[in-house]
Each structure stands twice: as structure tokens, then as C-alpha cells.
Design a protein around this motif. Sequence first.
Motif, PDB file in Angstrom:
ATOM      1  N   ILE A  24       0.857  -1.181   0.000  1.00  0.00           N
ATOM      2  CA  ILE A  24       0.000   0.000   0.000  1.00  0.00           C
ATOM      3  C   ILE A  24       0.896   1.236   0.000  1.00  0.00           C
ATOM      4  O   ILE A  24       2.067   1.170   0.364  1.00  0.00           O
ATOM      5  CB  ILE A  24      -0.958   0.038   1.214  1.00  0.00           C
ATOM      6  N   LEU A  25       0.323   2.352  -0.439  1.00  0.00           N
ATOM      7  CA  LEU A  25       1.013   3.644  -0.429  1.00  0.00           C
ATOM      8  C   LEU A  25       0.141   4.627   0.321  1.00  0.00           C
ATOM      9  O   LEU A  25      -1.021   4.832  -0.045  1.00  0.00           O
ATOM     10  CB  LEU A  25       1.261   4.137  -1.856  1.00  0.00           C
ATOM     11  N   THR A  26       0.667   5.227   1.351  1.00  0.00           N
ATOM     12  CA  THR A  26      -0.110   6.169   2.148  1.00  0.00           C
ATOM     13  C   THR A  26       0.523   7.552   2.074  1.00  0.00           C
ATOM     14  O   THR A  26       1.684   7.715   1.685  1.00  0.00           O
ATOM     15  CB  THR A  26      -0.202   5.728   3.617  1.00  0.00           C
ATOM     16  N   ASN A  27      -0.261   8.543   2.462  1.00  0.00           N
ATOM     17  CA  ASN A  27       0.182   9.930   2.380  1.00  0.00           C
ATOM     18  C   ASN A  27       1.294  10.198   3.390  1.00  0.00           C
ATOM     19  O   ASN A  27       1.224   9.753   4.543  1.00  0.00           O
ATOM     20  CB  ASN A  27      -1.001  10.865   2.653  1.00  0.00           C
ATOM     21  N   SER A  28       2.313  10.926   2.948  1.00  0.00           N
ATOM     22  CA  SER A  28       3.419  11.253   3.857  1.00  0.00           C
ATOM     23  C   SER A  28       3.085  12.455   4.743  1.00  0.00           C
ATOM     24  O   SER A  28       3.893  12.824   5.595  1.00  0.00           O
ATOM     25  CB  SER A  28       4.695  11.539   3.063  1.00  0.00           C
ATOM     26  N   MET A  29       1.896  13.057   4.541  1.00  0.00           N
ATOM     27  CA  MET A  29       1.466  14.174   5.381  1.00  0.00           C
ATOM     28  C   MET A  29       0.284  13.751   6.245  1.00  0.00           C
ATOM     29  O   MET A  29      -0.571  12.977   5.788  1.00  0.00           O
ATOM     30  CB  MET A  29       1.086  15.380   4.512  1.00  0.00           C
ATOM     31  N   LEU A  30       0.216  14.256   7.456  1.00  0.00           N
ATOM     32  CA  LEU A  30      -0.866  13.923   8.377  1.00  0.00           C
ATOM     33  C   LEU A  30      -1.091  15.101   9.320  1.00  0.00           C
ATOM     34  O   LEU A  30      -0.343  16.087   9.303  1.00  0.00           O
ATOM     35  CB  LEU A  30      -0.554  12.650   9.149  1.00  0.00           C
ATOM     36  N   ASN A  31      -2.114  15.006  10.167  1.00  0.00           N
ATOM     37  CA  ASN A  31      -2.369  16.126  11.081  1.00  0.00           C
ATOM     38  C   ASN A  31      -1.404  16.082  12.272  1.00  0.00           C
ATOM     39  O   ASN A  31      -0.814  15.045  12.594  1.00  0.00           O
ATOM     40  CB  ASN A  31      -3.831  16.148  11.541  1.00  0.00           C
ATOM     41  N   LYS A  32      -1.263  17.231  12.922  1.00  0.00           N
ATOM     42  CA  LYS A  32      -0.271  17.363  13.997  1.00  0.00           C
ATOM     43  C   LYS A  32      -0.571  16.424  15.164  1.00  0.00           C
ATOM     44  O   LYS A  32       0.338  15.858  15.779  1.00  0.00           O
ATOM     45  CB  LYS A  32      -0.244  18.811  14.490  1.00  0.00           C
ATOM     46  N   GLU A  33      -1.858  16.241  15.475  1.00  0.00           N
ATOM     47  CA  GLU A  33      -2.236  15.410  16.614  1.00  0.00           C
ATOM     48  C   GLU A  33      -1.776  13.971  16.424  1.00  0.00           C
ATOM     49  O   GLU A  33      -1.244  13.344  17.359  1.00  0.00           O
ATOM     50  CB  GLU A  33      -3.754  15.461  16.825  1.00  0.00           C
ATOM     51  N   GLU A  66       9.445  17.348  18.802  1.00  0.00           N
ATOM     52  CA  GLU A  66       8.226  17.884  18.202  1.00  0.00           C
ATOM     53  C   GLU A  66       8.143  17.430  16.748  1.00  0.00           C
ATOM     54  O   GLU A  66       9.154  17.420  16.024  1.00  0.00           O
ATOM     55  CB  GLU A  66       8.275  19.416  18.270  1.00  0.00           C
ATOM     56  N   PRO A  67       6.966  17.039  16.259  1.00  0.00           N
ATOM     57  CA  PRO A  67       6.845  16.662  14.839  1.00  0.00           C
ATOM     58  C   PRO A  67       7.235  17.825  13.928  1.00  0.00           C
ATOM     59  O   PRO A  67       7.170  18.995  14.314  1.00  0.00           O
ATOM     60  CB  PRO A  67       5.358  16.316  14.692  1.00  0.00           C
ATOM     61  N   ILE A  68       7.593  17.504  12.711  1.00  0.00           N
ATOM     62  CA  ILE A  68       8.002  18.524  11.738  1.00  0.00           C
ATOM     63  C   ILE A  68       6.752  19.081  11.076  1.00  0.00           C
ATOM     64  O   ILE A  68       5.996  18.356  10.417  1.00  0.00           O
ATOM     65  CB  ILE A  68       8.954  17.917  10.703  1.00  0.00           C
ATOM     66  N   HIS A  69       6.529  20.390  11.244  1.00  0.00           N
ATOM     67  CA  HIS A  69       5.336  21.044  10.700  1.00  0.00           C
ATOM     68  C   HIS A  69       5.598  21.567   9.283  1.00  0.00           C
ATOM     69  O   HIS A  69       6.723  21.953   8.938  1.00  0.00           O
ATOM     70  CB  HIS A  69       4.914  22.196  11.609  1.00  0.00           C
ATOM     71  N   ASP A 126      -5.512  18.684   8.036  1.00  0.00           N
ATOM     72  CA  ASP A 126      -5.264  17.245   8.060  1.00  0.00           C
ATOM     73  C   ASP A 126      -3.898  16.879   7.470  1.00  0.00           C
ATOM     74  O   ASP A 126      -3.472  15.742   7.574  1.00  0.00           O
ATOM     75  CB  ASP A 126      -6.356  16.517   7.267  1.00  0.00           C
ATOM     76  N   MET A 127      -3.249  17.843   6.833  1.00  0.00           N
ATOM     77  CA  MET A 127      -1.932  17.590   6.251  1.00  0.00           C
ATOM     78  C   MET A 127      -0.972  18.698   6.672  1.00  0.00           C
ATOM     79  O   MET A 127      -0.330  19.337   5.851  1.00  0.00           O
ATOM     80  CB  MET A 127      -2.039  17.493   4.721  1.00  0.00           C
ATOM     81  N   SER A 128      -0.879  18.917   7.954  1.00  0.00           N
ATOM     82  CA  SER A 128      -0.079  20.028   8.483  1.00  0.00           C
ATOM     83  C   SER A 128       1.286  19.593   9.012  1.00  0.00           C
ATOM     84  O   SER A 128       2.066  20.420   9.467  1.00  0.00           O
ATOM     85  CB  SER A 128      -0.856  20.737   9.596  1.00  0.00           C
ATOM     86  N   ALA A 129       1.567  18.286   8.999  1.00  0.00           N
ATOM     87  CA  ALA A 129       2.869  17.785   9.463  1.00  0.00           C
ATOM     88  C   ALA A 129       3.288  16.620   8.586  1.00  0.00           C
ATOM     89  O   ALA A 129       2.466  16.035   7.863  1.00  0.00           O
ATOM     90  CB  ALA A 129       2.784  17.342  10.922  1.00  0.00           C
ATOM     91  N   VAL A 130       4.590  16.300   8.587  1.00  0.00           N
ATOM     92  CA  VAL A 130       5.069  15.127   7.850  1.00  0.00           C
ATOM     93  C   VAL A 130       5.225  13.952   8.816  1.00  0.00           C
ATOM     94  O   VAL A 130       5.446  14.131  10.009  1.00  0.00           O
ATOM     95  CB  VAL A 130       6.402  15.427   7.133  1.00  0.00           C
ATOM     96  N   ARG A 131       5.099  12.751   8.286  1.00  0.00           N
ATOM     97  CA  ARG A 131       5.008  11.571   9.147  1.00  0.00           C
ATOM     98  C   ARG A 131       6.355  11.204   9.764  1.00  0.00           C
ATOM     99  O   ARG A 131       7.368  11.143   9.070  1.00  0.00           O
ATOM    100  CB  ARG A 131       4.454  10.388   8.361  1.00  0.00           C
ATOM    101  N   PRO A 132       6.379  10.918  11.063  1.00  0.00           N
ATOM    102  CA  PRO A 132       7.597  10.412  11.697  1.00  0.00           C
ATOM    103  C   PRO A 132       7.669   8.897  11.628  1.00  0.00           C
ATOM    104  O   PRO A 132       8.660   8.288  12.033  1.00  0.00           O
ATOM    105  CB  PRO A 132       7.451  10.893  13.142  1.00  0.00           C
ATOM    106  N   SER A 133       6.578   8.258  11.160  1.00  0.00           N
ATOM    107  CA  SER A 133       6.501   6.792  11.120  1.00  0.00           C
ATOM    108  C   SER A 133       5.523   6.392  10.025  1.00  0.00           C
ATOM    109  O   SER A 133       4.652   7.171   9.630  1.00  0.00           O
ATOM    110  CB  SER A 133       6.027   6.261  12.475  1.00  0.00           C
ATOM    111  N   LEU A 134       5.649   5.147   9.549  1.00  0.00           N
ATOM    112  CA  LEU A 134       4.695   4.625   8.578  1.00  0.00           C
ATOM    113  C   LEU A 134       3.399   4.158   9.231  1.00  0.00           C
ATOM    114  O   LEU A 134       2.377   3.980   8.555  1.00  0.00           O
ATOM    115  CB  LEU A 134       5.306   3.448   7.807  1.00  0.00           C
ATOM    116  N   ARG A 158       9.530   6.797   2.923  1.00  0.00           N
ATOM    117  CA  ARG A 158      10.357   7.675   3.753  1.00  0.00           C
ATOM    118  C   ARG A 158       9.576   8.168   4.963  1.00  0.00           C
ATOM    119  O   ARG A 158       8.362   8.385   4.892  1.00  0.00           O
ATOM    120  CB  ARG A 158      10.824   8.894   2.951  1.00  0.00           C
ATOM    121  N   VAL A 159      10.298   8.365   6.068  1.00  0.00           N
ATOM    122  CA  VAL A 159       9.769   9.063   7.234  1.00  0.00           C
ATOM    123  C   VAL A 159      10.678  10.264   7.497  1.00  0.00           C
ATOM    124  O   VAL A 159      11.793  10.354   6.958  1.00  0.00           O
ATOM    125  CB  VAL A 159       9.694   8.150   8.472  1.00  0.00           C
ATOM    126  N   PHE A 160      10.190  11.215   8.291  1.00  0.00           N
ATOM    127  CA  PHE A 160      10.885  12.493   8.448  1.00  0.00           C
ATOM    128  C   PHE A 160      11.122  12.766   9.932  1.00  0.00           C
ATOM    129  O   PHE A 160      10.173  12.924  10.706  1.00  0.00           O
ATOM    130  CB  PHE A 160      10.049  13.608   7.818  1.00  0.00           C
TER     131      PHE A 160
END
Length: 633
Positions: free
Chosen positions: A508-517, A527-530, A538-546, A572-574
Motif C-alpha cells: 500500500i502507499l499512504t500519504n506522507s502528510m498527516l495532522n499534527k495530533e 516535536e513533529p516537523i510542521h 489534516d496535512m499540516s505535518a510530515v510523518r515520523p513513522s509509517l 520515507r519518514v521524516f
Amino acid sequence: MKVTYNWLKDYIQFDETPQELADKLTEAGFEVEEMYPLYPDFSGVIVGKVESVKKHPDADKLSVCIVNDGQERYQVICGAPNVAEGQTIPFAKIGAELPNGFKIKKVKIRGVESFGMICSREELGLEDKSDGIWVIKRDYRPGSDLNQLLQEEQDIVYDFFITPNRPDCLSVYGIAREVAAITGNRLRFPEFNMAEDRSQKAADMVSVSIEDLEGCPRYAARVIRGVTVCPSPEWMQKRLKAVGIRPINNIVDITNYVLMEVGHPLHAFDLKEIKGNEIRVRASRINEKFTTLDGKEREIPEKTVMICDKERAVAIGGIMGGQNSEVSDSTTDILLECAYFNPRRIAVSAKKLGLSSEASQRFERGVDPNGVLRAIDRAASLIGDLGSGKILSGVVDVYSEPIKPAVVSFRPERVNKVLGASLNKETIVQKLQSIQLDVNGNQVTVPTFRVDLKNEIDLIEEVARLVNFSNLPSKKTTVVRYEFEQAQGEVLLQFLRRQMLDIGLQEILTNSMLNKEDAVLFEQNTEPIHILNPISDDMSAVRPSLLPGMLKSVAYNINRNQFNLHFFEIGRVFTDYRPNELPHQPYHLAAMITGNRYPEHWSQKSVAVDFYDIKGLLETFLDKIFLDNIEFI
């Protein structure tokens, strides 16, 4: 872009019928959106003569006219303000049917009977809007069938869809150039007489200076004196109307005619309104305002090219002229402008002004900087002929840094490799030369009117369309050979992907952006990367994990009664963001299973997956990638 069949024949002779020509041009990449006759069919309309005009006894805006058809006289009620005694007009008799399907009947208007109708060009389908009846200027005999007379002069109008990268085809001559390439016939430009008055020089009358060279690399001016402003001849009005331009007067019509003919915009100034007989080209000033030809005062955006005289602005360069210097009925001396403006600057200014004109549409795509003299000479010669003016000797041409034709490296043998064809070198060279490219070995010189040809692949595309795409061999499958080896990292990722697929997991391929919460839940140390400018919350941060994306995918499927899931993802994760540096972006691999161990079957009970299932998959995967010295803790 509208072009007529007969106008094209001024520049090239061809035997194709209108439909055959449309088909060939469409196959060559110029889609004909519409094709229609210049004169629509109608019946029962004849040439008439207005013998008398009297005021209607019971209506202020109606007239009672007597129309003679050469044999009889008819009483007709007319509401047009321009009807007058002695006019030759189109007369629709009772029973006539107009192009819109309207049938003429005997009617009584305010107590007075009308036995027909005096028609306008609009009612005969010859133009979109008319201000009054059509006063025929030709020496037609009363009683002649007007439809038959018009059909003898019939023409076909093409409406082409021209892509933004082909400004060279926003002209009749540009389309004719393509017809020449398709048919192999010789292209020619109409000869014109440039009868200059050698006793006076244009350079002694006007001066030109360019302060904004980036916005206007070239500006040329001619002076024509003693002109007579009057209606342009019928042949010119007919052609302009056919391509959608309203005739105004001979001077303005000539600039529009040359615009449509060669694709280079021009502008005519009333010379007596140019203060100091001086033209200065500069960038706009802060908060500058200017009144354009349409009577609107506009605030000019920053870095707009302005055409000025000694005291004030007189035009917005490449977009629209000014009301303070327009040609009027009293104009006797003309300053004729033809220039080349920076396409990017014109596009930005036109968009900010909300002002799109025939000129700006061409300048913002790119006109030929080396076609300036041909365009200005063509227009000046027509003004001299049709406006009875004297053309002062010479052109004031400021062109400090001439734009040279581009030279593109080209390998003829690569054409067949890209197209899958077997064209010989002579054919390839001939096709390129047919569109006025100079082929010299492995170098192709591209004329300045072809702003779209920049790379070798552009030249290959030209060969393909001129050969005709339908003549190229078609294949259901094509072998694509990599000319460069794949990067080792990509090879490794593909290897891991294959192993996961082999053990029964689905990628599967999921979005690399997600909400801050959600990001906070999976980023424990920092702190997550904004994202600075997110498209949504809903896409205000980049994912630290898959895992956040995988969990959402599992939830989405379970909510739709899909329980047996075996997913994996590589992406990739950030993490580890530091100011003024890019975050750490490693590749991670994650897998997730849920539901039953085996598909449901009558022969066995369903057993839910547990820890040992995922452990077994992991061991199998690690074994396949040769990692067997592992320990679970």
C-alpha cells in the motif's frame, strides 16, 4: 484562431478541398474546432432599392419605406435608424426564410401594412451584432437573388485551437507555413510597394529610447504623413469580420489586418498627440494610473512596460493603447509602432490588469523579434496605399542586443529510436527543412519565430507530426531499454518489495502528510516537523513513522467489511529536524496483518491471526534477504 480558406491561398496554392485541408491540418497537430461557410444559406432575399422614406404616422422610431425590386414597389415598415432614400439594401420578400428559420409574412404595424423586411447583416447571419440595416455598397442590380450573389464569393472559415507553445501559428501566414510543410508547395509572402518619401527621414521627425531593455528588447517606429482616415475597403472589412474583428477605420483596420496576417501586433499613434515627437519605453512607476482605449482608468502594476512621450504615458506596452493618443477622424500624421516585448512581463501585467487583448495574447506567448521590420513595412505600405499617406524614409529601430536563432544539437539516428520508425536521413532532414529549420550535420538552427523548439526531443516531435502520426508503426508493447543503470538504493528497494510480495503481503502507499495530533503520538522524542503552508489541517505535518497511515488504511477497510488484511509499505519518514537543514529522511519498512489466518472454508474453522503469524512472516522475510542471525527480545 480564425482563418479563411481563400485568405490562405494568398500565400500558398493548394488543391485540397476545405474538408481535406482541415483533416490534414488536424493530423499535423492543429485541431479544427469549427469549420463553417462565411455566408449562410437563406432564400427569398433580393437586392432592393429604397425609393422613399417617410415617418410612420403613429410611431416615432419607425419609418414607412418604399422598396423597388426592379419590377414592383413594396411598402415596408423599418425601425433601423440608418435607413435612407437611395440606398441599396437586402430586401426579404413575403415567404423569405432567414438563416435563423424566421419566415417573412405580411404584417400590420401600428395600422400600417408591411410587405417584407429590410434586413441587417445580423439577421442574415453575416455578423453577430448590427447597429442598423445593411447598406450594400456594391453595384448589384435590383431584383438579383442576394444569396446567389453571396455564394459566388463564398469562403470557408476555420477556427483552430492553437496550443500556447505555438504562437507562430496565431496568424494566417503561420497556418499557411504549416500548409506548405504538409503539401510540399512553395510558401510566398504578398509583394508590397514601399514607396518612401526620400525628402524626409523618420529619424528627423521622431526619436526612440528604451530605458527598460529587459521589458522591451526592440522597438521600431515609422512615420506616415498626410493620411486620410476613412472606412477601409470592403475586401479588408470582409476579411476582418470573417476572423472576428470589427472594422473601425482604415488605419486601425490595417494594424489589425497585419496582426492577423503575420501575427505581430502593431499600434498607430496620432503623431500630433505625441509630445516632443519622442517615444520613451520605461517601466511603470509606483501607483501610476493610465486611461486605456476603452475609456477605463487603470492602476498600473509594478514593472509594467509603458510607452511614453516626453511628458506622459501613451500606451501600455504590448497590451493596449491610450485614449490620449488614439487615431481619430482628424488625424493626419501617424506614428506607427512595432516592437518586441518580454513575454513574461506582458503575461504578468496582463493578468494583474485583468486585460487580455489580441496583442497581449501573442506577446505573452512570444512573437518573432526578428519579424518586426516585415510587419511594420507591410502595415506602412498599406497605410500609404489605403490612407493616401506619405511614408517617411527609414525606420527608427532600437535593437541594441539582437536575439539570434537558437542552435540545437540533433542526432538524426535518434529519431527512429524514439519513434520506433525506419525513416531515412533524407526524409528526416526534408521534414525539418519544410518548416524553415536549417539542418547542418548534427546542428539545427531554429528561426526566432519558433519559440517552442529548444531541445532535440522537440525536433523529433516535429518530424513525427510532419510524417503524420498515423503513418508511424504501432506496437502493443514496446521494449524500453534503460540507458543508465538504476541507482543502487532503488535496486535494493525493488528487491525488498519483491520479497514482501513473495510472502503474501500486499503493498500500500499512504500519504506522507498527516495532522499534527496524529504525528505527536508517533514522535516521542521531539516535536513533529510542521509544514509551513499546509493545504489543510489534516496535512499540516510530515510523518515520523509509517504506522499512522497504515492504521488508517486498516480502519478504512474494516469499516467496509474487509477484515483479512496483509499489508506492507516501504517509504520515507521524516525525523531529526534542525533549523536551516533538511530533516533526516530514511526509508522504513512496515507490515501489518489482521483478520483470519486462512480464508474461510467449510473444511476448517476460522482462526484469528496472532503474534506468531507476524513473527513467522518476519522470519521468512529475513531469511529471504539472508539475515538469519537474529534474536527476538
